[in-house]
Scaffold this motif. Structure first.
Motif, PDB file in Angstrom:
ATOM      1  N   THR A 162      -5.849  44.432   2.416  1.00 45.77           N
ATOM      2  CA  THR A 162      -6.972  45.144   3.333  1.00 45.77           C
ATOM      3  C   THR A 162      -8.654  45.191   2.639  1.00 45.77           C
ATOM      4  O   THR A 162      -8.800  44.345   3.284  1.00 45.77           O
ATOM      5  CB  THR A 162      -6.391  47.018   2.850  1.00 45.77           C
ATOM      6  N   THR A 166     -11.270  42.721   4.936  1.00 42.07           N
ATOM      7  CA  THR A 166     -13.231  43.599   4.814  1.00 42.07           C
ATOM      8  C   THR A 166     -14.020  42.396   4.108  1.00 42.07           C
ATOM      9  O   THR A 166     -14.892  42.617   5.134  1.00 42.07           O
ATOM     10  CB  THR A 166     -12.747  44.853   4.151  1.00 42.07           C
ATOM     11  N   ALA A 169     -14.806  39.829   6.586  1.00 41.78           N
ATOM     12  CA  ALA A 169     -15.297  40.469   8.173  1.00 41.78           C
ATOM     13  C   ALA A 169     -17.316  40.473   7.828  1.00 41.78           C
ATOM     14  O   ALA A 169     -17.728  39.963   8.235  1.00 41.78           O
ATOM     15  CB  ALA A 169     -15.368  41.627   8.473  1.00 41.78           C
ATOM     16  N   LEU A 177     -10.777  38.546  13.608  1.00 42.10           N
ATOM     17  CA  LEU A 177      -9.765  38.790  12.600  1.00 42.10           C
ATOM     18  C   LEU A 177      -8.482  38.354  13.187  1.00 42.10           C
ATOM     19  O   LEU A 177      -7.696  37.511  12.797  1.00 42.10           O
ATOM     20  CB  LEU A 177      -9.267  39.496  11.739  1.00 42.10           C
ATOM     21  N   THR A 227      -2.605  45.392   8.114  1.00 43.90           N
ATOM     22  CA  THR A 227      -4.090  44.519   8.755  1.00 43.90           C
ATOM     23  C   THR A 227      -4.128  45.407  10.381  1.00 43.90           C
ATOM     24  O   THR A 227      -5.288  45.754  10.798  1.00 43.90           O
ATOM     25  CB  THR A 227      -3.371  43.743   9.452  1.00 43.90           C
ATOM     26  N   PHE A 230      -7.548  46.107  11.114  1.00 43.07           N
ATOM     27  CA  PHE A 230      -8.269  44.986  11.516  1.00 43.07           C
ATOM     28  C   PHE A 230      -8.441  44.380  13.381  1.00 43.07           C
ATOM     29  O   PHE A 230      -8.698  43.890  13.247  1.00 43.07           O
ATOM     30  CB  PHE A 230      -8.678  43.564  10.798  1.00 43.07           C
TER      31      PHE A 230
END
Length: 373
Positions: A162, A166, A169, A177, A227, A230
């Protein structure tokens, strides 16, 4: 229910100085006919870090964390730490445990999966240590079940993936993603013949045996949990299981693909970033620091990929708590249907099945905590 006297934290061991490196590697490869020149090739990984493997200090930290968790829960079980390949050796600490009055030990091996090197070899080393000390009839050693899908082991990886996504990104503006990121779940490669014989034969896991099946199952759980926030519903972040740290001769098949080969193939698919997950490791030891943080990161850079590597469980509170929970399962004889397992493969066996995790080249040797052979 079993009244254990102590917990045996069983580690792989590692050198703690330049003079230790070659003797340590000889211990690891004893009986395999590995030439000195090959040992020198591997030695430079350790010499890069001044001859010090991080693994011993990590086990010291884990031992302290386990002791704190046990004390906080009012559990009176001392933790003793012994290694397979370096000081403190298993035979020495078992001798000391016996002198202190301990007769029934519950072992935590610092490996979560089923294979010869990650499970059965620990059990063989327990038997060898008792034989070497003459304590076969006085000290009994059990072992907690393989914990690959125990929440305490898996949750740190969910947190790591996770955070890794992050970070990607934030570092790569505009990246998609769902189409431009690959999550690489990395574990130590092993000979294909050993992999095929990992776990009980009657379970029918296929060519990769329980070893590959367990890793794939855990990776699916991690991706399903990490995920969804995202990507849009109905899409998924791409991932694959890859291998590292192969050490056998080219003529011997080992599990593939190698992580560096996998990375090299990604740009052709439009991948711009990778999240590397050391799923096969409980702590950041040499194979993580060298093979991932050095070689894999370098390969990613050479192919223009942004790369992040997520942490191993180490002393993550969830992992430490989970290890104590595994001990208490055995102390309290918790029924299978009350034991946590995040995949359909588990919970795994307390006592290894007959013939589990055979080493084809060495055959079966005496091993504790299992049914012969």
């Amino acid at each position: 229910m079993t009244a254990y006297d102590a917990i045996l934290l069983a580690g792989f061991g590692g050198p703690e100085g330049q003079d230790d490196v070659i003797p340590f590697l000889r211990n690891v490869t004893r009986g395999r006919g590995i030439p000195e020149a090959r040992l020198e090739e591997v030695a430079h990984h350790y010499r890069h870090f001044n001859g010090v493997s991080p693994i011993n200090n990590q086990n010291r930290a884990l031992k302290a964390a386990l002791e704190a968790e046990l004390a906080g829960r009012g559990i009176n079980l001392p933790v003793i730490w012994g290694n397979r390949n370096w000081d403190p050796y298993l035979a020495d600490v078992i001798t000391d445990a016996h002198a202190a009055g301990h007769r029934r030990l519950i072992a935590i091996a610092t490996s979560a999966y089923s294979s010869y090197s990650s499970c059965r070899q620990y059990r063989e080393d327990f038997a060898q240590a008792l034989a070497a000390t003459g304590l076969e009839d006085e000290v009994h050693i059990d072992k907690v079940r393989q914990f690959f899908d125990h929440p305490g082991f898996v949750l740190p990886f969910i947190e790591g993936v996770t955070q890794g996504l992050t970070d990607v990104a934030a570092a790569v503006p505009g990246i998609d993603l769902a189409t431009e990121v690959e999550v690489l779940f990395a574990t130590h490669s092993i000979p294909s013949t050993d992999a095929a014989r990992s776990g009980p034969a009657e379970r029918g896991f296929g060519d990769g045996g329980a070893y590959a099946a367990q890793h794939r199952a855990v990776a699916e759980v991690v991706m399903a949990a990490a995920t969804p926030s995202f990507v849009d519903a109905g899409t998924a972040v791409s991932w694959q299981l890859v291998y590292q740290s192969r050490s056998g001769p080219p003529t011997m098949p080992w599990l593939e693909p190698d992580i560096n080969d996998a990375i090299a193939d990604l740009p052709a698919r439009g991948i711009r970033a990778v999240v590397i997950v050391p799923l096969g490791f409980v702590s950041d030891h040499m194979e993580v620091l060298w093979d991932l943080d050095n070689e894999a990161m370098e390969t990613a850079g050479e192919h223009g990929l942004h790369a992040v590597r997520v942490p191993t469980p180490g002393t993550n509170p969830a992992y430490v708590t989970g290890l104590v929970d595994l001990v208490m399962e055995r102390v309290n004889d918790v029924p299978d249907d009350e034991r946590p397992a995040l995949t359909e493969l588990g919970p795994w066996y307390d006592v290894c099945r007959p013939g589990c995790c055979e080493n084809v080249r060495l055959g079966f040797k005496p091993a504790l905590a299992g049914i012969a052979p």
